[in-house]
Design a protein around this motif. Structure first.
Motif, PDB file in Angstrom:
ATOM      1  N   LEU A  61       0.827  -1.205   0.000  1.00 38.72           N
ATOM      2  CA  LEU A  61       0.000   0.000   0.000  1.00 38.72           C
ATOM      3  C   LEU A  61       0.866   1.263   0.000  1.00 38.72           C
ATOM      4  N   LYS A  62       1.965   1.213   0.735  1.00 35.23           N
ATOM      5  CA  LYS A  62       2.862   2.355   0.771  1.00 35.23           C
ATOM      6  C   LYS A  62       3.475   2.586  -0.609  1.00 35.23           C
ATOM      7  N   GLU A  63       3.910   1.495  -1.280  1.00 31.20           N
ATOM      8  CA  GLU A  63       4.464   1.615  -2.626  1.00 31.20           C
ATOM      9  C   GLU A  63       3.414   2.149  -3.597  1.00 31.20           C
ATOM     10  N   GLU A  64       2.176   1.601  -3.482  1.00 31.68           N
ATOM     11  CA  GLU A  64       1.102   2.065  -4.363  1.00 31.68           C
ATOM     12  C   GLU A  64       0.792   3.539  -4.117  1.00 31.68           C
ATOM     13  N   SER A  65       0.757   3.925  -2.838  1.00 25.87           N
ATOM     14  CA  SER A  65       0.469   5.333  -2.538  1.00 25.87           C
ATOM     15  C   SER A  65       1.590   6.235  -3.050  1.00 25.87           C
ATOM     16  N   GLU A  66       2.850   5.783  -2.922  1.00 25.25           N
ATOM     17  CA  GLU A  66       3.962   6.569  -3.453  1.00 25.25           C
ATOM     18  C   GLU A  66       3.870   6.661  -4.969  1.00 25.25           C
ATOM     19  N   ALA A  67       3.476   5.549  -5.608  1.00 27.86           N
ATOM     20  CA  ALA A  67       3.312   5.573  -7.061  1.00 27.86           C
ATOM     21  C   ALA A  67       2.172   6.514  -7.451  1.00 27.86           C
ATOM     22  N   LEU A  68       1.074   6.465  -6.699  1.00 26.17           N
ATOM     23  CA  LEU A  68      -0.052   7.360  -6.978  1.00 26.17           C
ATOM     24  C   LEU A  68       0.345   8.821  -6.773  1.00 26.17           C
ATOM     25  N   ILE A  69       1.105   9.072  -5.719  1.00 20.79           N
ATOM     26  CA  ILE A  69       1.560  10.441  -5.454  1.00 20.79           C
ATOM     27  C   ILE A  69       2.485  10.898  -6.575  1.00 20.79           C
ATOM     28  N   ALA A  70       3.395  10.015  -6.990  1.00 18.95           N
ATOM     29  CA  ALA A  70       4.300  10.363  -8.085  1.00 18.95           C
ATOM     30  C   ALA A  70       3.505  10.633  -9.368  1.00 18.95           C
ATOM     31  N   ALA A  71       2.518   9.776  -9.648  1.00 14.28           N
ATOM     32  CA  ALA A  71       1.683   9.976 -10.835  1.00 14.28           C
ATOM     33  C   ALA A  71       0.891  11.273 -10.724  1.00 14.28           C
ATOM     34  N   ALA A  72       0.371  11.551  -9.531  1.00 16.39           N
ATOM     35  CA  ALA A  72      -0.381  12.794  -9.328  1.00 16.39           C
ATOM     36  C   ALA A  72       0.528  14.008  -9.509  1.00 16.39           C
ATOM     37  N   ASN A  73       1.748  13.921  -8.988  1.00 18.89           N
ATOM     38  CA  ASN A  73       2.700  15.027  -9.162  1.00 18.89           C
ATOM     39  C   ASN A  73       3.047  15.210 -10.631  1.00 18.89           C
ATOM     40  N   LYS A  74       3.239  14.078 -11.330  1.00 25.81           N
ATOM     41  CA  LYS A  74       3.547  14.138 -12.757  1.00 25.81           C
ATOM     42  C   LYS A  74       2.375  14.760 -13.522  1.00 25.81           C
ATOM     43  N   GLU A  75       1.160  14.351 -13.193  1.00 24.54           N
ATOM     44  CA  GLU A  75      -0.040  14.885 -13.835  1.00 24.54           C
ATOM     45  C   GLU A  75      -0.196  16.368 -13.513  1.00 24.54           C
ATOM     46  N   GLN A  76       0.096  16.725 -12.261  1.00 29.78           N
ATOM     47  CA  GLN A  76       0.025  18.123 -11.869  1.00 29.78           C
ATOM     48  C   GLN A  76       1.021  18.953 -12.683  1.00 29.78           C
ATOM     49  N   GLY A  77       2.227  18.436 -12.845  1.00 33.27           N
ATOM     50  CA  GLY A  77       3.229  19.129 -13.649  1.00 33.27           C
ATOM     51  C   GLY A  77       2.783  19.273 -15.094  1.00 33.27           C
ATOM     52  N   ARG A  78       2.202  18.201 -15.644  1.00 36.82           N
ATOM     53  CA  ARG A  78       1.716  18.251 -17.020  1.00 36.82           C
ATOM     54  C   ARG A  78       0.601  19.283 -17.157  1.00 36.82           C
ATOM     55  N   ILE A  79      -0.321  19.275 -16.201  1.00 33.68           N
ATOM     56  CA  ILE A  79      -1.436  20.228 -16.251  1.00 33.68           C
ATOM     57  C   ILE A  79      -0.910  21.655 -16.133  1.00 33.68           C
ATOM     58  N   LEU A  80       0.061  21.861 -15.251  1.00 32.89           N
ATOM     59  CA  LEU A  80       0.643  23.201 -15.099  1.00 32.89           C
ATOM     60  C   LEU A  80       1.351  23.640 -16.381  1.00 32.89           C
ATOM     61  N   ARG A  81       2.092  22.696 -17.018  1.00 26.90           N
ATOM     62  CA  ARG A  81       2.762  23.026 -18.275  1.00 26.90           C
ATOM     63  C   ARG A  81       1.731  23.383 -19.351  1.00 26.90           C
ATOM     64  N   GLU A  82       0.655  22.584 -19.424  1.00 27.17           N
ATOM     65  CA  GLU A  82      -0.387  22.871 -20.407  1.00 27.17           C
ATOM     66  C   GLU A  82      -1.033  24.225 -20.126  1.00 27.17           C
ATOM     67  N   ALA A  83      -1.274  24.509 -18.839  1.00 26.88           N
ATOM     68  CA  ALA A  83      -1.888  25.787 -18.474  1.00 26.88           C
ATOM     69  C   ALA A  83      -0.971  26.953 -18.844  1.00 26.88           C
ATOM     70  N   MET A  84       0.334  26.786 -18.596  1.00 26.46           N
ATOM     71  CA  MET A  84       1.281  27.852 -18.950  1.00 26.46           C
ATOM     72  C   MET A  84       1.349  28.012 -20.468  1.00 26.46           C
ATOM     73  N   HIS A  85       1.341  26.887 -21.180  1.00 25.69           N
ATOM     74  CA  HIS A  85       1.365  26.939 -22.646  1.00 25.69           C
ATOM     75  C   HIS A  85       0.104  27.639 -23.160  1.00 25.69           C
ATOM     76  N   GLU A  86      -1.033  27.288 -22.589  1.00 20.35           N
ATOM     77  CA  GLU A  86      -2.301  27.901 -22.993  1.00 20.35           C
ATOM     78  C   GLU A  86      -2.299  29.395 -22.664  1.00 20.35           C
ATOM     79  N   ARG A  87      -1.744  29.746 -21.490  1.00 23.47           N
ATOM     80  CA  ARG A  87      -1.655  31.153 -21.100  1.00 23.47           C
ATOM     81  C   ARG A  87      -0.781  31.914 -22.106  1.00 23.47           C
TER      82      ARG A  87
END
Length: 166
Positions: A61-87
């Motif tokens: 569960l700890k590994e899965e949560s770390e993977a989910l957090i990493a994926a969420a951080n990666k997705e957050q970074g992607r969304i932020l990059r897209e938002a900056m690109h759109e801006r």
């Protein structure tokens, strides 16, 4: 009677009571105690196994949560990059639109200035023509009071017009 050496009768009765207690305990007490110890040992072993499994699941569960957090951080970074690109895209489009609007207004102003300039030039030419005609009329009246001078002037103008047409 010595304190360190017991009597033989006492020794017999002590051995006999020890034997009876031992037999009773061996027949009824030790199996119960052994079963209780075995049951406790089994319970402890099962608890340890459950604890190991819980630790394994917790690690998973700890590994899965770390993977989910990493994926969420990666997705957050992607969304932020897209938002900056759109801006940036919106800013570029807004700048282009503002430049186009400014250029259009500038062209409209230049066209209006050109029209006003041409109109002013036409007005000045009209005024110059009117003034020229008035001045010419006054000069001709003054110079052409005589019939002969008028005829010379007419001939000269006709000659100039014929030369200009050729």
């Amino acid at each position: 009677m010595s304190l360190l050496l017991p009597d033989s009768g006492l020794l017999f009765w002590m051995l006999l009571s020890f034997g009876v207690v031992f037999v009773v305990l061996a027949k009824y007490g030790f199996p119960v105690i052994t079963n209780m110890v075995e049951g406790r040992k089994t319970y402890i072993d099962q608890s340890m196994e459950v604890e190991r499994q819980a630790n394994v699941q917790l690690a998973k569960l700890k590994e899965e949560s770390e993977a989910l957090i990493a994926a969420a951080n990666k997705e957050q970074g992607r969304i932020l990059r897209e938002a900056m690109h759109e801006r940036d895209k919106i800013l570029v489009d807004a700048r282009k639109q503002a430049e186009a609007t400014d250029q259009k207004e500038l062209n409209d102003v230049k066209r209006q200035i050109q029209q006003e300039k041409e109109e002013a030039i036409r007005d000045i030419r009209r005024q110059v023509a009117v003034l020229s005609v008035d001045i010419a009329e006054k000069v001709i009246r003054k110079n052409l009071n005589e019939k002969e001078a008028q005829m010379d002037m007419i001939d000269r103008m006709l000659d100039e017009m014929l030369i200009d047409k050729n």
